[in-house]
Write a protein that holds these residues in place. Sequence first.
Motif, PDB file in Angstrom:
ATOM      1  N   UNK A  43       0.784  -1.157  -0.267  1.00  0.00           N
ATOM      2  CA  UNK A  43       0.098   0.092   0.117  1.00  0.00           C
ATOM      3  C   UNK A  43       0.918   1.249  -0.109  1.00  0.00           C
ATOM      4  N   UNK A  44       2.058   1.381   0.906  1.00  0.00           N
ATOM      5  CA  UNK A  44       2.861   2.388   0.760  1.00  0.00           C
ATOM      6  C   UNK A  44       3.574   2.502  -0.525  1.00  0.00           C
ATOM      7  N   UNK A  45       4.166   1.512  -1.066  1.00  0.00           N
ATOM      8  CA  UNK A  45       4.963   1.400  -2.355  1.00  0.00           C
ATOM      9  C   UNK A  45       3.813   2.047  -3.548  1.00  0.00           C
ATOM     10  N   UNK A  46       2.631   1.550  -3.655  1.00  0.00           N
ATOM     11  CA  UNK A  46       1.733   2.021  -4.468  1.00  0.00           C
ATOM     12  C   UNK A  46       1.408   3.744  -4.155  1.00  0.00           C
ATOM     13  N   UNK A  47       1.424   4.164  -3.218  1.00  0.00           N
ATOM     14  CA  UNK A  47       1.526   5.653  -3.011  1.00  0.00           C
ATOM     15  C   UNK A  47       2.459   6.159  -3.290  1.00  0.00           C
ATOM     16  N   UNK A  48       3.560   5.781  -2.995  1.00  0.00           N
ATOM     17  CA  UNK A  48       4.799   6.337  -3.513  1.00  0.00           C
ATOM     18  C   UNK A  48       4.915   6.163  -5.074  1.00  0.00           C
ATOM     19  N   UNK A  49       4.934   5.314  -5.860  1.00  0.00           N
ATOM     20  CA  UNK A  49       4.664   5.122  -7.294  1.00  0.00           C
ATOM     21  C   UNK A  49       3.905   6.269  -7.880  1.00  0.00           C
ATOM     22  N   UNK A  50       2.664   6.475  -7.415  1.00  0.00           N
ATOM     23  CA  UNK A  50       1.612   7.262  -7.827  1.00  0.00           C
ATOM     24  C   UNK A  50       2.325   8.736  -7.583  1.00  0.00           C
ATOM     25  N   UNK A  51       2.898   9.197  -6.246  1.00  0.00           N
ATOM     26  CA  UNK A  51       3.334  10.053  -6.096  1.00  0.00           C
ATOM     27  C   UNK A  51       4.545  10.659  -7.135  1.00  0.00           C
ATOM     28  N   UNK A  52       5.488   9.680  -7.240  1.00  0.00           N
ATOM     29  CA  UNK A  52       6.432   9.963  -8.241  1.00  0.00           C
ATOM     30  C   UNK A  52       6.011  10.246  -9.414  1.00  0.00           C
ATOM     31  N   UNK A  53       5.076   9.721 -10.158  1.00  0.00           N
ATOM     32  CA  UNK A  53       4.429  10.176 -11.244  1.00  0.00           C
ATOM     33  C   UNK A  53       3.897  11.605 -11.292  1.00  0.00           C
ATOM     34  N   UNK A  54       3.346  11.948 -10.399  1.00  0.00           N
ATOM     35  CA  UNK A  54       2.752  13.258 -10.444  1.00  0.00           C
ATOM     36  C   UNK A  54       3.943  14.159 -10.242  1.00  0.00           C
ATOM     37  N   UNK A  55       4.764  13.910  -9.313  1.00  0.00           N
ATOM     38  CA  UNK A  55       5.829  15.078  -9.050  1.00  0.00           C
ATOM     39  C   UNK A  55       6.686  15.048 -10.143  1.00  0.00           C
TER      40      UNK A  55
END
Length: 258
Positions: A43-55
């Motif tokens: 769940x954390x990794x999924x959040x981080x991956x999506x965060x990376x794409x936005x940033x």
Amino acid sequence: MPYSELLKPIKSFLKCETPDEWVAEAIKPENFTMLLLDHLICELKASQSAMFLIRKYAVDKQSGDALLEWLNPFETYIYKREGNWRDLAAKNKLTKSVVPKSNSPYGQDLIDKMVLLIKEELHHFYQVLEMMDHYTIEYKSITPSRYAKGMLKHVKTHEPNTLIDKLICGAYIEARSCERFAKLAPHVDKKLGDFYISLLRSEARHYQDYLTLAEEIAGQDITERIAYFGEAEAELISSPDADFKFHSGIPLIVKKAG
């Protein structure tokens, strides 16, 4: 089953079903702790991956910094073992509005879909912590599985193909998660089974959001590329795997015994 209609497009999208050998291994009492710990990290990794794409692709530095601040308490709890997990629910919100970079070709749709995904994944993260508390499972560090790395190694290195490929990978990861929750739900106690079923709708939407973004950004038919990653994902799921995790392949001990 009431969620069978929800799973139809998922099963059609995935190139293989989760092997029975994995389910048999997953429901063994000795693997219960690992299953919940790996689910938490996923769940954390999924959040981080999506965060990376936005940033990387959609926002300016100020908005990117606000996003990092949003994620920080969750990362601090996992990587530094600092903070009280019960405080995290109140921290799952943005403190600043997120706007697209003026020169971003991807814009608001990428932001909107990924921000919603992050909020939901962090909510699930908190819910897994609640489950761990219920079953008196303490958090401890675990090694990553081969799954995500095995998918991402196929990502092209030039844009926009890098972004498109990462979005396709995201679609498969979310779809597989959805399928596995459904596989596990009938075999665990009611509390955990109900939790897994509650995750199906959002996971199914996440896979569709990733796929829609990939198709929109590509602006052309990417059926072959989707199929390519589908085969890579199926190989990871259906091949022997010495490391049992939520997205692992056929448990090696079972393979040898057969």
